[in-house]
Design a protein around this motif. Structure first.
Motif, short mmCIF file in Angstrom:
data_model
loop_
_atom_site.label_atom_id
_atom_site.label_comp_id
_atom_site.label_asym_id
_atom_site.label_seq_id
_atom_site.Cartn_x
_atom_site.Cartn_y
_atom_site.Cartn_z
N ARG A 23 44.48 22.81 42.28
CA ARG A 23 43.11 23.12 42.70
C ARG A 23 42.32 23.63 41.51
N CYS A 24 43.00 24.36 40.72
CA CYS A 24 42.27 24.91 39.60
C CYS A 24 42.66 24.17 38.33
N LEU A 25 41.76 23.31 37.83
CA LEU A 25 42.01 22.69 36.53
C LEU A 25 41.33 23.53 35.47
N ILE A 26 41.33 24.84 35.68
CA ILE A 26 40.69 25.76 34.77
C ILE A 26 41.73 26.21 33.75
N THR A 27 41.38 26.06 32.48
CA THR A 27 42.32 26.48 31.46
C THR A 27 42.47 27.99 31.41
N ALA A 28 41.59 28.70 32.12
CA ALA A 28 41.64 30.15 32.05
C ALA A 28 42.73 30.77 32.88
N LEU A 29 43.36 30.03 33.79
CA LEU A 29 44.17 30.73 34.79
C LEU A 29 45.55 30.15 34.96
N SER A 30 46.52 31.01 34.95
CA SER A 30 47.82 30.70 35.52
C SER A 30 48.24 31.96 36.25
N ALA A 31 48.97 31.81 37.34
CA ALA A 31 49.27 32.99 38.14
C ALA A 31 50.70 32.97 38.61
N VAL A 32 51.34 34.13 38.51
CA VAL A 32 52.67 34.31 39.05
C VAL A 32 52.65 35.60 39.85
N PHE A 33 53.10 35.54 41.10
CA PHE A 33 53.11 36.73 41.93
C PHE A 33 54.45 37.44 41.80
N SER A 34 54.38 38.73 41.82
CA SER A 34 55.58 39.54 42.00
C SER A 34 55.18 40.79 42.75
N VAL A 35 56.16 41.55 43.19
CA VAL A 35 55.87 42.74 43.96
C VAL A 35 56.55 43.94 43.34
N SER A 36 55.88 45.05 43.30
CA SER A 36 56.52 46.30 42.92
C SER A 36 56.20 47.31 43.99
N MET A 37 57.14 48.18 44.28
CA MET A 37 56.96 49.17 45.31
C MET A 37 56.87 50.55 44.68
N THR A 38 56.13 51.46 45.31
CA THR A 38 56.09 52.82 44.85
C THR A 38 57.49 53.41 44.95
N SER A 39 57.75 54.41 44.14
CA SER A 39 59.09 54.99 44.07
C SER A 39 59.54 55.44 45.45
N GLY A 40 60.71 54.96 45.84
CA GLY A 40 61.27 55.35 47.12
C GLY A 40 60.74 54.58 48.31
N GLN A 41 59.80 53.66 48.07
CA GLN A 41 59.22 52.90 49.17
C GLN A 41 60.25 51.93 49.75
N GLN A 42 60.37 51.95 51.06
CA GLN A 42 61.33 51.06 51.71
C GLN A 42 60.69 49.71 51.98
N LEU A 43 61.37 48.64 51.61
CA LEU A 43 60.87 47.29 51.86
C LEU A 43 60.94 46.96 53.34
N GLN A 271 43.89 33.46 44.73
CA GLN A 271 44.16 32.52 43.65
C GLN A 271 42.82 32.32 42.95
N MET A 272 42.51 33.19 41.99
CA MET A 272 41.18 33.22 41.40
C MET A 272 41.05 32.19 40.29
N ALA A 273 40.05 31.34 40.39
CA ALA A 273 39.78 30.36 39.33
C ALA A 273 38.86 31.03 38.31
N ILE A 274 39.43 31.77 37.39
CA ILE A 274 38.62 32.50 36.41
C ILE A 274 38.16 31.54 35.32
N PRO A 275 36.87 31.34 35.18
CA PRO A 275 36.38 30.45 34.13
C PRO A 275 36.59 31.05 32.75
N PRO A 276 36.40 30.24 31.70
CA PRO A 276 36.44 30.79 30.34
C PRO A 276 35.40 31.90 30.19
N ILE A 277 35.77 32.96 29.48
CA ILE A 277 34.88 34.10 29.25
C ILE A 277 34.24 33.95 27.87
N SER A 278 32.92 33.86 27.81
CA SER A 278 32.23 33.75 26.53
C SER A 278 32.04 35.14 25.93
N ASN A 279 32.14 35.24 24.60
CA ASN A 279 31.87 36.52 23.95
C ASN A 279 30.38 36.68 23.64
#
Length: 494
Positions: A23-43, A271-279
């Motif tokens: 969906r996104c043929l934007i060179t600005a974006l690749s995405a990988v999901f992962s999860v982290s839990m707060t210390s002691g948080q039960q899944l 799944q954000m299609a972030i465009p190129p950011i101009s300076n």
């Protein structure tokens, strides 16, 4: 039942049926999901039900199919999201045992629990928990006369191995974006959190028996992931994932992970299609806000953590809500991570690659912060909106309402010396059109005009650099036989 995930059940039965531009043929974006839990948080807890009811002996009323389930692979995909127990014992489907779980995952075929087991599954979901079928899991519990009512439809065909590789569309654009009177047209959070992808897999065909079903993903115009409410709980099916290769597909894994996240109350991130950011500027306020970057899933969401690169840019939290971007003036690409947390304490993080480009380089129209508006689109679904023609994705498009004329205006946010404009038309092109330019949006002059537009890709080369911030495309005459206008992409260069 195995409560120690180091003792996971692996079904090793061979599968022998009778009868596999993101969906996104934007060179600005690749995405990988992962999860982290707060210390002691039960899944949240999941019970993975597996096994083949046709083994060791074929069941008389079922086709002689057996299947390999890749349970270890499923457990690995969901690692860190849910705490999984796995079982092939139908006796584990009882009210007392199920009480400890948040979601029951059926990765199975032709299982036939007794009446007490089926009642336990019914009550588990009716009382507010979730049920998820994976691939051939929709073909278990077929001895249950209320199964069609429970799951919201029936298996009607498959598996289909043609085409072997196909595009999965993570959207609920039924009827080309036109709304049905009896079903709300709304994007599902999982659809918004996973981009379209290609997969080599097989298709099952499902016939819904209730309008109370939301399609999350489609392939070959068939639902491959959907959900429905059932009393106080949720029922979801993901029919992709036939074999280990399909389950290794990143798109499949994101669908599965975000499906389980949503069922168990995690927040999801677009799944954000972030465009190129101009300076062209070093400060971008409100670059991401938590309402934009996340979808509420069972409570309010706040930014939990930001991980920035050492150089190039910094993404910072302001007032606990807005995320501002600060550039250091250099160009290049770097990764950043945003983690969000909901009121339940569940945390989801997303890693992205952001591209910073030298101002004026490449396709200026695609820069982050540019805007485009004009004549109304063919419908209000967003599927055919004007923003699609500056998103860098050649598979999306704007389509006008029927009419003799239409107009679009692009704001580049600053004045550039323009030398070339590309228009990639869909079949409904303009035979006659004008390109008007302006530095202030009030005083306009002609950049190009034609009465012999040819459609497809048209390249307009300026006789000299022409100063403009605003570009207006006035479409004056439709192609023969067309009722309106449609464009895949508008590109602008200096």
């Amino acid at each position: 039942m195995k409560h120690d995930v180091s003792k996971r059940i692996v079904a090793t039965i061979a599968h022998t049926p009778i009868g596999n531009l993101s969906r996104c043929l934007i060179t600005a974006l690749s995405a990988v999901f992962s999860v982290s839990m707060t210390s002691g948080q039960q899944l949240p807890k999941a019970l993975l039900l597996t096994g083949n009811g046709n083994m060791p002996e074929l069941q008389e009323n079922y086709p002689p199919w057996v299947h390999e389930f890749q349970n270890d692979q499923v457990i690995e995909i969901l690692d860190g999201i849910v705490d999984i127990d796995s079982t092939a014992e139908l006796s584990d489907l009882n009210a007392e045992n199920l009480t400890q779980y948040d979601v029951l995952i059926s990765n199975s075929l032709f299982l036939a629990p007794d009446a007490d087991g089926l009642d336990a599954i019914h009550d588990f979901v009716a009382n507010g928990k979730s049920f998820l079928t994976l691939h051939c899991g929709i073909l278990s519990f077929l001895n249950w006369e209320k199964y069609e009512e429970f799951i919201g439809g029936i298996f009607i065909g498959g598996p289909s191995a043609e085409p072997k590789t196909f595009r999965v569309h993570t959207a609920n654009h039924e009827f080309w974006g036109y709304p049905y009177s009896f079903r709300a047209s709304r994007p599902h959070p999982i659809s918004l959190s996973v981009g379209d992808f290609d997969i080599t897999d097989e298709l099952y065909f499902f016939q819904p028996s209730t309008p109370d079903i939301d399609v999350i993903a489609r392939a070959e115009n068939h639902p491959v992931m959907w959900w429905r409410p059932f009393k106080r709980g949720k029922i979801m099916s993901l029919t992709l994932g036939h074999d280990a290769t399909a389950k290794s597909n990143p798109g499949y894994q994101e669908l599965l992970k975000n499906g389980v996240r949503w069922l168990t109350g995690y927040p999801l991130i677009y799944q954000m299609a972030i465009p190129p950011i101009s300076n062209r500027t070093l400060q971008y306020e409100r670059f991401l806000t938590s309402p934009t970057a996340s979808i509420l899933a069972g409570g309010g969401v706040s930014v939990h953590r930001i991980e920035n690169p050492s150089t190039l840019f910094k993404l910072g939290k302001r007032n606990g809500e807005h995320l501002d971007l600060a550039l250091d003036g250099d160009t290049g690409t770097a990764r950043f991570t945003v983690a969000i947390q909901n009121e339940k304490g569940l945390v989801t993080e997303k890693e992205m690659v952001l591209q910073v480009v030298e101002d004026g380089s490449g396709n200026i129209a695609a820069y982050y912060g540019n805007s485009i508006d004009g004549s109304a689109a063919e419908n209000e679904s967003g599927l055919l909106g004007p923003r699609n023609i500056i998103d860098g994705d050649l598979t999306t498009r704007w389509s006008s309402k029927p009419g003799a004329e239409a107009s679009l205006t692009l704001d580049l946010r600053k004045t550039y010396p323009l030398t070339k404009i590309n228009i990639l038309w869909e079949a409904s092109y303009a035979a006659a059109y004008n390109i008007m330019l302006s530095a202030d949006g009030k005083n306009w002059y002609s950049g190009h005009q034609t009465t012999i537009g040819s459609g497809a890709l048209e390249t307009i080369v300026m006789p000299r650099p022409m100063q403009a911030r605003f570009i207006r495309l006035d479409m004056k005459q439709r192609a023969t036989g067309k009722v309106g206008y449609s464009i895949y992409e508008l590109e602008v260069f200096q």
